[in-house]
Write a protein that holds these residues in place. Structure first.
Motif, PDB file in Angstrom:
ATOM      1  N   GLN A  39     -63.739  -0.702 -43.996  1.00 55.92           N
ATOM      2  CA  GLN A  39     -63.385  -1.790 -44.915  1.00 55.92           C
ATOM      3  C   GLN A  39     -64.058  -3.095 -44.492  1.00 55.92           C
ATOM      4  O   GLN A  39     -65.196  -3.091 -44.065  1.00 55.92           O
ATOM      5  N   GLY A  40     -63.339  -4.219 -44.544  1.00 59.49           N
ATOM      6  CA  GLY A  40     -63.976  -5.502 -44.279  1.00 59.49           C
ATOM      7  C   GLY A  40     -64.018  -5.865 -42.816  1.00 59.49           C
ATOM      8  O   GLY A  40     -63.351  -5.273 -41.988  1.00 59.49           O
ATOM      9  N   TYR A  41     -64.836  -6.893 -42.508  1.00 61.00           N
ATOM     10  CA  TYR A  41     -64.907  -7.355 -41.126  1.00 61.00           C
ATOM     11  C   TYR A  41     -64.202  -8.701 -40.991  1.00 61.00           C
ATOM     12  O   TYR A  41     -64.020  -9.439 -41.953  1.00 61.00           O
ATOM     13  N   THR A  42     -63.807  -8.987 -39.777  1.00 59.99           N
ATOM     14  CA  THR A  42     -63.137 -10.244 -39.485  1.00 59.99           C
ATOM     15  C   THR A  42     -63.702 -10.802 -38.177  1.00 59.99           C
ATOM     16  O   THR A  42     -64.598 -10.212 -37.576  1.00 59.99           O
ATOM     17  N   ARG A  43     -63.188 -11.917 -37.750  1.00 60.13           N
ATOM     18  CA  ARG A  43     -63.616 -12.549 -36.510  1.00 60.13           C
ATOM     19  C   ARG A  43     -62.426 -12.719 -35.572  1.00 60.13           C
ATOM     20  O   ARG A  43     -61.283 -12.713 -35.993  1.00 60.13           O
ATOM     21  N   VAL A  44     -62.740 -12.884 -34.294  1.00 60.71           N
ATOM     22  CA  VAL A  44     -61.680 -13.031 -33.299  1.00 60.71           C
ATOM     23  C   VAL A  44     -60.783 -14.210 -33.632  1.00 60.71           C
ATOM     24  O   VAL A  44     -59.562 -14.157 -33.462  1.00 60.71           O
ATOM     25  N   SER A  45     -61.378 -15.294 -34.138  1.00 59.64           N
ATOM     26  CA  SER A  45     -60.621 -16.514 -34.416  1.00 59.64           C
ATOM     27  C   SER A  45     -59.897 -16.476 -35.754  1.00 59.64           C
ATOM     28  O   SER A  45     -59.108 -17.373 -36.059  1.00 59.64           O
ATOM     29  N   VAL A 200     -64.508  -5.959 -36.093  1.00 58.36           N
ATOM     30  CA  VAL A 200     -65.070  -7.200 -35.576  1.00 58.36           C
ATOM     31  C   VAL A 200     -66.532  -6.955 -35.230  1.00 58.36           C
ATOM     32  O   VAL A 200     -66.851  -5.967 -34.547  1.00 58.36           O
ATOM     33  N   PRO A 201     -67.448  -7.788 -35.701  1.00 55.95           N
ATOM     34  CA  PRO A 201     -68.872  -7.578 -35.389  1.00 55.95           C
ATOM     35  C   PRO A 201     -69.124  -7.520 -33.889  1.00 55.95           C
ATOM     36  O   PRO A 201     -68.431  -8.179 -33.101  1.00 55.95           O
ATOM     37  N   PRO A 202     -70.105  -6.725 -33.478  1.00 54.38           N
ATOM     38  CA  PRO A 202     -70.434  -6.634 -32.050  1.00 54.38           C
ATOM     39  C   PRO A 202     -70.759  -8.001 -31.473  1.00 54.38           C
ATOM     40  O   PRO A 202     -71.214  -8.902 -32.182  1.00 54.38           O
ATOM     41  N   ARG A 203     -70.532  -8.136 -30.195  1.00 49.58           N
ATOM     42  CA  ARG A 203     -70.812  -9.409 -29.544  1.00 49.58           C
ATOM     43  C   ARG A 203     -72.296  -9.746 -29.661  1.00 49.58           C
ATOM     44  O   ARG A 203     -73.157  -8.884 -29.478  1.00 49.58           O
ATOM     45  N   GLY A 204     -72.580 -10.983 -29.997  1.00 47.89           N
ATOM     46  CA  GLY A 204     -73.959 -11.408 -30.173  1.00 47.89           C
ATOM     47  C   GLY A 204     -74.366 -11.523 -31.627  1.00 47.89           C
ATOM     48  O   GLY A 204     -75.423 -12.073 -31.936  1.00 47.89           O
ATOM     49  N   SER A 229     -46.126  -5.860 -35.088  1.00 48.62           N
ATOM     50  CA  SER A 229     -46.147  -7.295 -35.397  1.00 48.62           C
ATOM     51  C   SER A 229     -46.826  -8.156 -34.332  1.00 48.62           C
ATOM     52  O   SER A 229     -47.049  -9.345 -34.561  1.00 48.62           O
ATOM     53  N   ASP A 230     -47.151  -7.604 -33.162  1.00 46.65           N
ATOM     54  CA  ASP A 230     -47.865  -8.362 -32.142  1.00 46.65           C
ATOM     55  C   ASP A 230     -49.369  -8.196 -32.363  1.00 46.65           C
ATOM     56  O   ASP A 230     -49.845  -7.109 -32.700  1.00 46.65           O
ATOM     57  N   THR A 231     -50.116  -9.272 -32.183  1.00 44.48           N
ATOM     58  CA  THR A 231     -51.522  -9.307 -32.578  1.00 44.48           C
ATOM     59  C   THR A 231     -52.472  -8.956 -31.439  1.00 44.48           C
ATOM     60  O   THR A 231     -52.277  -9.361 -30.294  1.00 44.48           O
ATOM     61  N   LYS A 232     -53.502  -8.193 -31.784  1.00 44.04           N
ATOM     62  CA  LYS A 232     -54.643  -7.962 -30.903  1.00 44.04           C
ATOM     63  C   LYS A 232     -55.857  -8.552 -31.615  1.00 44.04           C
ATOM     64  O   LYS A 232     -56.432  -7.934 -32.525  1.00 44.04           O
ATOM     65  N   PRO A 233     -56.292  -9.783 -31.263  1.00 42.39           N
ATOM     66  CA  PRO A 233     -57.393 -10.442 -31.980  1.00 42.39           C
ATOM     67  C   PRO A 233     -58.678  -9.624 -31.976  1.00 42.39           C
ATOM     68  O   PRO A 233     -59.402  -9.582 -32.955  1.00 42.39           O
ATOM     69  N   VAL A 234     -58.945  -8.957 -30.860  1.00 44.78           N
ATOM     70  CA  VAL A 234     -60.089  -8.041 -30.787  1.00 44.78           C
ATOM     71  C   VAL A 234     -59.856  -7.063 -29.647  1.00 44.78           C
ATOM     72  O   VAL A 234     -59.432  -7.449 -28.566  1.00 44.78           O
ATOM     73  N   GLY A 235     -60.109  -5.808 -29.931  1.00 38.03           N
ATOM     74  CA  GLY A 235     -60.018  -4.775 -28.921  1.00 38.03           C
ATOM     75  C   GLY A 235     -61.093  -3.736 -29.167  1.00 38.03           C
ATOM     76  O   GLY A 235     -61.226  -3.228 -30.277  1.00 38.03           O
ATOM     77  N   SER A 236     -61.882  -3.452 -28.153  1.00 39.33           N
ATOM     78  CA  SER A 236     -62.956  -2.465 -28.297  1.00 39.33           C
ATOM     79  C   SER A 236     -62.497  -1.111 -27.792  1.00 39.33           C
ATOM     80  O   SER A 236     -61.817  -1.017 -26.768  1.00 39.33           O
ATOM     81  N   SER A 237     -62.874  -0.071 -28.526  1.00 36.13           N
ATOM     82  CA  SER A 237     -62.491   1.294 -28.153  1.00 36.13           C
ATOM     83  C   SER A 237     -63.599   2.262 -28.505  1.00 36.13           C
ATOM     84  O   SER A 237     -64.320   2.083 -29.493  1.00 36.13           O
ATOM     85  N   PHE A 238     -63.732   3.286 -27.683  1.00 34.87           N
ATOM     86  CA  PHE A 238     -64.522   4.440 -28.097  1.00 34.87           C
ATOM     87  C   PHE A 238     -63.742   5.165 -29.179  1.00 34.87           C
ATOM     88  O   PHE A 238     -62.510   5.150 -29.200  1.00 34.87           O
ATOM     89  N   ILE A 239     -64.460   5.818 -30.083  1.00 36.36           N
ATOM     90  CA  ILE A 239     -63.828   6.545 -31.182  1.00 36.36           C
ATOM     91  C   ILE A 239     -64.253   8.008 -31.103  1.00 36.36           C
ATOM     92  O   ILE A 239     -65.448   8.316 -31.024  1.00 36.36           O
ATOM     93  N   GLY A 240     -63.278   8.912 -31.107  1.00 34.92           N
ATOM     94  CA  GLY A 240     -63.569  10.344 -31.117  1.00 34.92           C
ATOM     95  C   GLY A 240     -63.766  10.954 -29.751  1.00 34.92           C
ATOM     96  O   GLY A 240     -63.796  12.186 -29.622  1.00 34.92           O
ATOM     97  N   THR A 241     -63.924  10.149 -28.725  1.00 35.65           N
ATOM     98  CA  THR A 241     -64.166  10.669 -27.385  1.00 35.65           C
ATOM     99  C   THR A 241     -62.909  11.310 -26.808  1.00 35.65           C
ATOM    100  O   THR A 241     -61.790  11.028 -27.239  1.00 35.65           O
ATOM    101  N   SER A 242     -63.093  12.163 -25.818  1.00 35.97           N
ATOM    102  CA  SER A 242     -61.958  12.822 -25.188  1.00 35.97           C
ATOM    103  C   SER A 242     -61.322  11.888 -24.170  1.00 35.97           C
ATOM    104  O   SER A 242     -61.993  10.999 -23.614  1.00 35.97           O
TER     105      SER A 242
END
Length: 295
Positions: A39-45, A200-204, A229-242
């Motif tokens: 879907q759409g992208y957002t920013r940390v702020s 969130v777009p990649p850093r840079g 209800s608690d916010t995570k402004p940005v969190g990076s994760s691998f997807i599909g990995t074991s």
């Protein structure tokens, strides 16, 4: 490949991490075993919801129960209190569940390779039983993340922070910390506890173009979400990995990398694996998606 001139990958770590990636035969196949709806992208702020629907539109739940490491990993996710500052109580059954997962993980080639690499460098015991005990201490031994807690009142562990997630703060100033695992995200989203806000777009990346948009085959994402209800402004994760791949990767970087940012090339990805050490304990570890990361 990324990236700016400041990206200087550690060659030795890149070599072993790429080998771990290739050995991750339990990794799920995007578009087959699971599907995501970015879907759409957002920013940390920003705090505008850019996604009306869940991130995961399909996951093969049968595989999550058929693959031993996934099954044992999932059994651990309800063993913790979400709130920091609340002492964890570990039952005998939970200890047995921890060992069931570690034993299953050590049967995989990815974890065996991590052990051989670290043992060769004399960073961990060569004996498998002693190595598993070191893994247990690194990932499951409790410690205090909150100042002012009484002696023996431990509220956190490396496993809880990285794979399960925690929350802290008061009233309208609360945030999610840790929580860098896609399986936990999917299960919490399925249970109605996660509100996915957008990628969130990649850093840079300052001005997002079509080439910066992740695709459904991307194995590394930065996300914004609310957890109960608690916010995570940005969190990076691998997807599909074991889970064993992620544990092996972070374990290798913890013992042989440096505290803080570790620049690493993993297959087609240039990433930062960030490690925060708390003495001999793992405070946190997670991947950071960088610009131009499409496979």
């Amino acid at each position: 490949m990324a990236s700016g001139s400041d990206f200087k990958p550690d060659k030795d770590l890149s070599t072993i991490c790429t080998k771990l990636w290739k050995l991750d035969t339990n990794r799920l196949v995007p578009g087959v075993d699971y599907s995501i709806d970015l879907q759409g992208y957002t920013r940390v702020s920003q705090r505008q919801d850019r996604a009306d629907d869940p991130l995961f539109s399909h996951v093969n739940d049968n595989k999550l129960q058929q693959i031993p490491t996934f099954k044992f990993f999932i059994a651990l996710l309800d063993n913790y209190s979400q709130e920091t500052g609340v002492p964890e109580e570990v039952t005998e059954q939970e200890v047995q569940e921890n060992w069931s997962f570690l034993n299953a993980a050590m049967e995989t080639e990815v974890m065996k390779k991590a052990h051989r690499y670290l043992a060769k460098k004399k960073l961990v015991p060569k004996d498998e039983k002693q190595f598993k005990e070191a893994l247990y201490d690194l990932w499951f031994k409790l410690y205090s993340r909150t100042r002012g807690m009484g002696r023996g009142n431990y509220d956190s562990s490396g496993f809880e922070h990285v794979f399960v997630g925690e929350s802290r703060g008061h009233e309208d100033n609360r945030e999610v910390t840790g929580f860098h695992n896609w399986i936990q995200f999917y299960l919490q989203e399925k249970a109605g506890h996660i509100d996915y806000k957008g990628w969130v777009p990649p850093r840079g990346v300052r001005r997002v173009t079509k080439k910066d948009r992740p695709n459904e085959k991307t194995h590394l994402l930065s996300l914004q979400f609310a957890w109960k209800s608690d916010t995570k402004p940005v969190g990076s994760s691998f997807i599909g990995t074991s889970p064993e791949f992620e544990m092996a990767l972070y374990t290798v970087v913890f013992f042989s990398g440096r505290n803080g940012k570790n620049c690493i090339e993993i297959e087609d990805y240039d990433v930062e694996i960030v490690v925060h050490k708390m003495g001999d304990k793992l405070g946190s570890s997670y991947p950071v998606a960088l610009a131009d990361q499409q496979p």
